[in-house]
Scaffold this active site. Structure first.
Site, PDB file in Angstrom:
ATOM      1  N   CYS A   1     -11.924  -5.027  -7.744  1.00 13.63           N
ATOM      2  CA  CYS A   1     -10.506  -5.307  -7.965  1.00 13.63           C
ATOM      3  C   CYS A   1     -10.170  -5.237  -9.464  1.00 13.63           C
ATOM      4  CB  CYS A   1     -10.144  -6.691  -7.403  1.00 13.63           C
ATOM      5  SG  CYS A   1      -8.391  -7.016  -7.602  1.00 13.63           S
TER       6      CYS A   1
ATOM      7  N   GLY B   1     -11.546   6.014  -1.008  1.00  7.64           N
ATOM      8  CA  GLY B   1     -10.730   6.595  -2.067  1.00  7.64           C
ATOM      9  C   GLY B   1     -10.066   7.884  -1.658  1.00  7.64           C
TER      10      GLY B   1
HETATM   11  C1  LIG Z   1      -2.134  -3.215  -1.918  1.00  7.63           C
HETATM   12  C2  LIG Z   1      -3.619  -3.118  -2.118  1.00  7.63           C
HETATM   13  C3  LIG Z   1      -4.412  -4.238  -1.937  1.00  7.63           C
HETATM   14  C4  LIG Z   1      -5.792  -4.169  -2.109  1.00  7.63           C
HETATM   15  N1  LIG Z   1      -6.565  -5.269  -1.891  1.00  7.63           N
HETATM   16  C5  LIG Z   1      -7.925  -5.185  -1.991  1.00  7.63           C
HETATM   17  C6  LIG Z   1      -8.755  -6.308  -1.681  1.00  7.63           C
HETATM   18  O1  LIG Z   1      -8.290  -7.386  -1.300  1.00  7.63           O
HETATM   19  N2  LIG Z   1     -10.101  -6.139  -1.822  1.00  7.63           N
HETATM   20  C7  LIG Z   1     -10.658  -4.946  -2.216  1.00  7.63           C
HETATM   21  O2  LIG Z   1     -11.876  -4.833  -2.325  1.00  7.63           O
HETATM   22  N3  LIG Z   1      -9.880  -3.879  -2.506  1.00  7.63           N
HETATM   23  C8  LIG Z   1      -8.548  -3.979  -2.374  1.00  7.63           C
HETATM   24  N4  LIG Z   1      -7.770  -2.873  -2.618  1.00  7.63           N
HETATM   25  C9  LIG Z   1      -8.445  -1.578  -2.898  1.00  7.63           C
HETATM   26  C10 LIG Z   1      -8.648  -0.787  -1.585  1.00  7.63           C
HETATM   27  O3  LIG Z   1      -9.434  -1.501  -0.671  1.00  7.63           O
HETATM   28  C11 LIG Z   1      -9.303   0.574  -1.860  1.00  7.63           C
HETATM   29  O4  LIG Z   1     -10.549   0.378  -2.442  1.00  7.63           O
HETATM   30  C12 LIG Z   1      -8.462   1.436  -2.778  1.00  7.63           C
HETATM   31  O5  LIG Z   1      -7.101   1.381  -2.435  1.00  7.63           O
HETATM   32  C13 LIG Z   1      -8.938   2.896  -2.769  1.00  7.63           C
HETATM   33  O6  LIG Z   1      -8.808   3.452  -1.490  1.00  7.63           O
HETATM   34  P1  LIG Z   1      -7.548   4.410  -1.097  1.00  7.63           P
HETATM   35  O7  LIG Z   1      -7.491   5.479  -2.130  1.00  7.63           O
HETATM   36  O8  LIG Z   1      -7.902   4.901   0.274  1.00  7.63           O
HETATM   37  O9  LIG Z   1      -6.346   3.546  -1.131  1.00  7.63           O
HETATM   38  C14 LIG Z   1      -6.399  -2.943  -2.484  1.00  7.63           C
HETATM   39  C15 LIG Z   1      -5.583  -1.819  -2.690  1.00  7.63           C
HETATM   40  C16 LIG Z   1      -4.217  -1.893  -2.497  1.00  7.63           C
HETATM   41  C17 LIG Z   1      -3.380  -0.661  -2.700  1.00  7.63           C
END
Ligand SMILES: Cc1cc2nc3c(=O)[nH]c(=O)nc-3n(C[C@H](O)[C@H](O)[C@H](O)COP(=O)(O)O)c2cc1C
Length: 334
Positions: free
Chosen positions: A105, A206
């Site tokens: 995070c 990702g």
């Molecule tokens: C609104 C939002 C909330 C997220 N909350 C968390 C979380 O609580 N824990 C975590 O490990 N990653 C969190 N992430 C990251 C996502 O789990 C993920 O790793 C990241 O968005 C990359 O994947 P994507 O490109 O498919 O979105 C969050 C991302 C977004 C956009």
């Protein structure tokens, strides 16, 4: 065929499509909606280890698990093995299936508390966190990482090494650095490198926004499964699309009835769970995804942004559904 079961220590998952922890999104009602599409596992929103210490009730609400919300991973964030271990003990009677440590995070508040991606600066602390949890639970212990702090400090292989030494059961990898936040592209070639070096299952994460993206990530990286995140906010039916594409089957987008019925159910579940005011505020975040690309979607969004009663939401959704049916002759044109 990319769909396959995964075994994480003693936990058997029916397939390899994971739903990411998403703060503000993956609450209990939303997880139940996502589960209807047959994903392998959902995660809680990240839970603060310090929060569990100082305001247990509020933080523990994020780990509200129902019998039908299984299998479920609980994700903790914290700055040290000591703090995380205490938090872990405080939730010992919670009925979760896996515990995950957030090492990715990049939100300012979390970094300020020396948690999340901050831990990437100290792989030895990551080792200590995993180790102490592993010594005290039979449940799988996993972690979710980024590639490093910034471009000059890319250390995902070092973090993997520490995790394996501590006997982590699985690693999820979002190949962006902390400083990238969500900018640029996730560097899937790093997932390939990590997978090659790993003796534990690797879940790639990702930039998966379609079934084709998911297949492409599996092909390019050799990872064991995928984790969906923002793609699901944009398209709440992404899980079934990915599963279908993994099976090499033709995917038909949901017709208007399915979209609207799912939207109505999702809205009701959230309102029942969080109350009308908070529930509707939360549901608005998903509404766009359900209507994305449909005629009149932006007008619909504007309209529901001003509504404060659940019954008005229902009426507006139904009216919009009827409107769509009139303007779109064939559902497969959606
Ligand atoms: C609104 C939002 C909330 C997220 N909350 C968390 C979380 O609580 N824990 C975590 O490990 N990653 C969190 N992430 C990251 C996502 O789990 C993920 O790793 C990241 O968005 C990359 O994947 P994507 O490109 O498919 O979105 C969050 C991302 C977004 C956009």
């Amino acid at each position: 065929m990319f769909l396959k079961p995964i075994k994480i220590k003693n936990l058997f998952l029916k397939n390899n499509v994971f739903i990411a922890p998403l703060a503000g999104y993956t609450n209990l009602p939303t997880r139940l909606i996502f589960r209807e599409q047959d994903c392998a596992i959902c995660y809680s929103e990240m839970v603060s280890a310090m929060g569990l210490k100082f305001n247990f009730e509020k933080s523990a609400k994020l780990i509200d698990i129902s019998k039908i919300d299984k299998p479920i991973g609980v994700q903790l964030f914290g700055s040290s093995s000591e703090i995380i271990f205490k938090a872990f003990l405080s939730i010992s009677n919670f009925n979760y299936d896996l515990i995950d440590i957030n090492c990715g995070c990049s939100v300012k508040k979390v970094l300020k508390a020396k948690s999340g991606a901050y831990l990437l600066k100290d792989p030895k602390e990551i080792y200590r966190i995993i180790k102490i949890l592993k010594e005290n639970t039979d449940k799988p212990v996993t972690l979710k990482i980024r590639s490093g702090w910034d471009n000059d400090h890319i250390n995902f292989l070092e973090v993997l090494d520490s995790s394996i030494k501590a006997k982590a059961d699985l690693i999820t990898f979002h190949p962006r650095t902390r400083s990238m936040l969500f900018k640029g592209k996730a560097d899937w070639s790093q997932i390939k490198i990590l997978k090659k070096a790993s003796s534990i299952p690797v879940i790639g994460n990702g930039d998966i926004f379609s079934g084709t993206d998911a297949v492409q990530m599996m092909k390019e990286t050799g990872c064991d499964g995928v984790m969906l995140a923002r793609g699901l906010i944009e398209n709440p039916f992404l899980i079934e699309e990915v599963i279908c594409t993994f099976k090499n089957e033709k995917y038909n987008k949901p017709d208007i009835d399915k979209r609207m019925n799912t939207m109505l159910k999702h809205c009701s579940l959230i309102v029942n769970y969080s109350g009308e005011r908070n529930g509707l505020a939360n549901f608005r975040k998903f509404a766009s995804g359900y209507v994305k690309g449909l005629p009149g979607a932006s007008k619909f969004r504007q309209k529901i942004n001003h509504l404060v009663k659940h019954k008005d939401f229902i009426k507006t959704i139904e009216e919009y559904c009827n409107y769509i049916k009139k303007v779109v002759v064939k559902n497969d044109k959606l």
